[in-house]
Design a protein around this motif. Structure first.
Motif, PDB file in Angstrom:
ATOM      1  N   SER A   1       0.847  -1.192   0.000  1.00  0.00           N
ATOM      2  CA  SER A   1       0.000   0.000   0.000  1.00  0.00           C
ATOM      3  C   SER A   1       0.876   1.234   0.000  1.00  0.00           C
ATOM      4  CB  SER A   1      -0.911   0.028   1.232  1.00  0.00           C
ATOM      5  OG  SER A   1      -1.505   1.323   1.358  1.00  0.00           O
TER       6      SER A   1
ATOM      7  N   TYR B   1      -6.999   6.330  -1.382  1.00  0.00           N
ATOM      8  CA  TYR B   1      -8.124   5.472  -1.017  1.00  0.00           C
ATOM      9  C   TYR B   1      -8.223   4.207  -1.858  1.00  0.00           C
ATOM     10  CZ  TYR B   1      -9.881   9.146  -4.144  1.00  0.00           C
ATOM     11  OH  TYR B   1     -10.015  10.072  -5.144  1.00  0.00           O
TER      12      TYR B   1
ATOM     13  N   GLY C   1      -6.910   1.182   0.049  1.00  0.00           N
ATOM     14  CA  GLY C   1      -7.600   0.709   1.240  1.00  0.00           C
ATOM     15  C   GLY C   1      -8.276  -0.642   1.095  1.00  0.00           C
TER      16      GLY C   1
ATOM     17  N   TRP D   1      -6.803  -4.124   2.742  1.00  0.00           N
ATOM     18  CA  TRP D   1      -7.616  -4.639   3.854  1.00  0.00           C
ATOM     19  C   TRP D   1      -8.001  -6.095   3.612  1.00  0.00           C
ATOM     20  CZ3 TRP D   1     -12.559  -6.545   4.714  1.00  0.00           C
ATOM     21  CH2 TRP D   1     -12.999  -6.562   6.044  1.00  0.00           C
TER      22      TRP D   1
ATOM     23  N   THR E   1      -5.623   6.161   4.995  1.00  0.00           N
ATOM     24  CA  THR E   1      -5.590   4.779   4.507  1.00  0.00           C
ATOM     25  C   THR E   1      -4.467   3.985   5.163  1.00  0.00           C
ATOM     26  OG1 THR E   1      -6.539   5.425   2.375  1.00  0.00           O
ATOM     27  CG2 THR E   1      -5.383   3.316   2.463  1.00  0.00           C
ATOM     28  N   ASN E   2      -3.258   4.517   5.121  1.00  0.00           N
ATOM     29  CA  ASN E   2      -2.127   3.780   5.680  1.00  0.00           C
ATOM     30  C   ASN E   2      -2.216   3.661   7.201  1.00  0.00           C
ATOM     31  OD1 ASN E   2      -0.882   3.033   3.322  1.00  0.00           O
ATOM     32  ND2 ASN E   2       0.556   4.740   3.286  1.00  0.00           N
TER      33      ASN E   2
ATOM     34  N   LEU F   1      -4.984   3.264   8.885  1.00  0.00           N
ATOM     35  CA  LEU F   1      -5.957   2.191   9.132  1.00  0.00           C
ATOM     36  C   LEU F   1      -5.383   0.806   8.810  1.00  0.00           C
ATOM     37  CD1 LEU F   1      -9.208   3.839   7.699  1.00  0.00           C
ATOM     38  CD2 LEU F   1      -8.674   3.428  10.100  1.00  0.00           C
ATOM     39  N   LEU F   2      -4.466   0.759   7.844  1.00  0.00           N
ATOM     40  CA  LEU F   2      -3.913  -0.525   7.420  1.00  0.00           C
ATOM     41  C   LEU F   2      -2.735  -0.992   8.266  1.00  0.00           C
ATOM     42  CD1 LEU F   2      -3.929   0.025   3.540  1.00  0.00           C
ATOM     43  CD2 LEU F   2      -5.481  -1.446   4.843  1.00  0.00           C
TER      44      LEU F   2
END
Length: 368
Positions: A101, A105, A108, A112, A133-134, A136-137
């Protein structure tokens, strides 16, 4: 032995896409048998930039979620579910050994789903303040590569390594004389390169529009002005009425190596990728941080370069009034330009893409 299969997910802007392309190029340089696939969105720049770089790309139907209420948010859940299904199909068909990643977006959903399927996820974060995004990942990541030490505060320390931003090797090596010829320029006048990022920058364009005749006629510059596709038609219509023989107005620059090689001074936003490219090419610069980014990270990027002596900082809201004076002061001072050039080169991390590629291939090897 099977060839390593790497999937790179990145999208939206050049700040996400070009580091991903640089990683792909480095992977191929390290192991020519590496198979590479990109995931992005059809309506953003990656859909053109990735194939031009020689790689295949697949589409997921996703967009950003607006923080303020907008009708576009009503369709976001449908897009999200669709993109997750598309990601599952892509991953099931391609069977990557590693998913990378690079943010945006588009990264994402696919990263995921990869995390849920126990496919190793690697993150490459360009900015000092990581994107949503990053962040959350991060829980899925086996390794996180950052460009700035400040980004480490947002990620698990044991997973994180500061490598600098991967930059395209194709940006360096262009001959100045050939670069001037490519733009129809001569070697008796300085060249100013003005960039607003892949999408253009409204404030920079407005300032350039107000100052273009002073820069072109009074200071006597040759100018490459990348304004962005959304602004090009309006600007080109207005500028056609003026006699500006030494202006090259373009929506987008495909020949970045020649543009950098031709330039004596660059005016640019202070996105992480732009700053990394200025370091790599050693270009003296005037940085205009965008005030509309999370964590004001462009100002932090710019200050690091200003403190090192590689750049001058110009506030976004003061640009229209002060840019001509600052450009004239800098572009004819050869000794200062030489100092700024060396300072920029001293900040560069030209091996970032290679270091990242080596680690990714090691991770892939454990899955082969």
């Amino acid at each position: 032995m099977d060839s390593p299969r790497i999937l790179l997910a990145a999208g939206g802007t050049g700040g996400h896409v070009y580091p991903a392309i640089a990683i792909a190029d480095a992977l191929k340089a390290e192991n020519p048998d590496t198979e590479i696939l990109f995931v992005g969105t059809k309506d953003h720049m990656e859909w053109d930039a990735v194939p031009k770089s020689g790689y295949d790309i697949r589409n997921v139907w996703i967009s950003g979620f607006h923080r303020r209420f907008t009708l576009k948010n009503l369709i976001f859940p449908v897009k999200l579910i669709t993109s997750l299904i598309q990601s599952l199909r892509i991953l099931s068909g391609y069977k990557p050994h590693v998913v990378i990643s690079c943010g945006g977006y588009a990264a994402g959903p696919v990263a995921w789903v990869a995390g849920k399927k126990d496919i190793p996820v690697v993150i490459q974060e360009q900015n000092s303040f990581p994107g949503v995004t990053n962040r959350l990942l991060a829980k899925f990541a086996v390794k996180i590569f950052t460009a700035f030490k400040q980004a480490d505060h947002f990620f698990p320390e044991e997973k994180t390594q500061v490598t600098g931003n991967p930059t395209r090797a194709t940006l360096i090596g262009a001959n100045k004389s050939n670069a001037l010829d490519a733009f129809g320029f001569t070697d008796d006048k300085p060249v100013l390169l003005v960039m607003g990022g892949s999408g253009g920058a409204k404030t920079i364009n407005e300032a350039m529009k107000a100052n273009i005749e002073a820069l072109h006629d009074q200071i006597g510059l040759q100018i490459i002005w990348q304004c962005g596709a959304r602004y090009y038609d309006e600007l080109s219509t207005g500028i056609k009425k003026k006699n500006l023989d030494n202006l090259r107005l373009t929506a987008f620059l495909d020949n970045m190596a020649e543009a950098y090689a031709a330039a004596d001074l660059v005016i640019s936003r202070a996105g992480a990728s732009s700053c990394s490219e200025l370091m790599l090419t050693g270009k003296p610069s005037v940085l205009v941080p965008s005030p509309n980014v999370a964590g004001d990270h462009q100002t932090q990027n710019a200050k690091a370069m200003v403190d090192a002596g590689a750049s001058k900082l110009l506030e976004d809201n003061a640009m229209k009034e002060t840019m001509t004076e600052l450009v004239e002061q800098l572009i004819y001072d050869q000794e200062n330009l030489k100092r700024m050039n060396q300072a920029a080169l001293n900040l560069a991390k030209p091996d970032a893409a290679k270091l990242i590629a080596k680690e990714i291939l090691e991770i892939a090897k454990s899955k082969l």
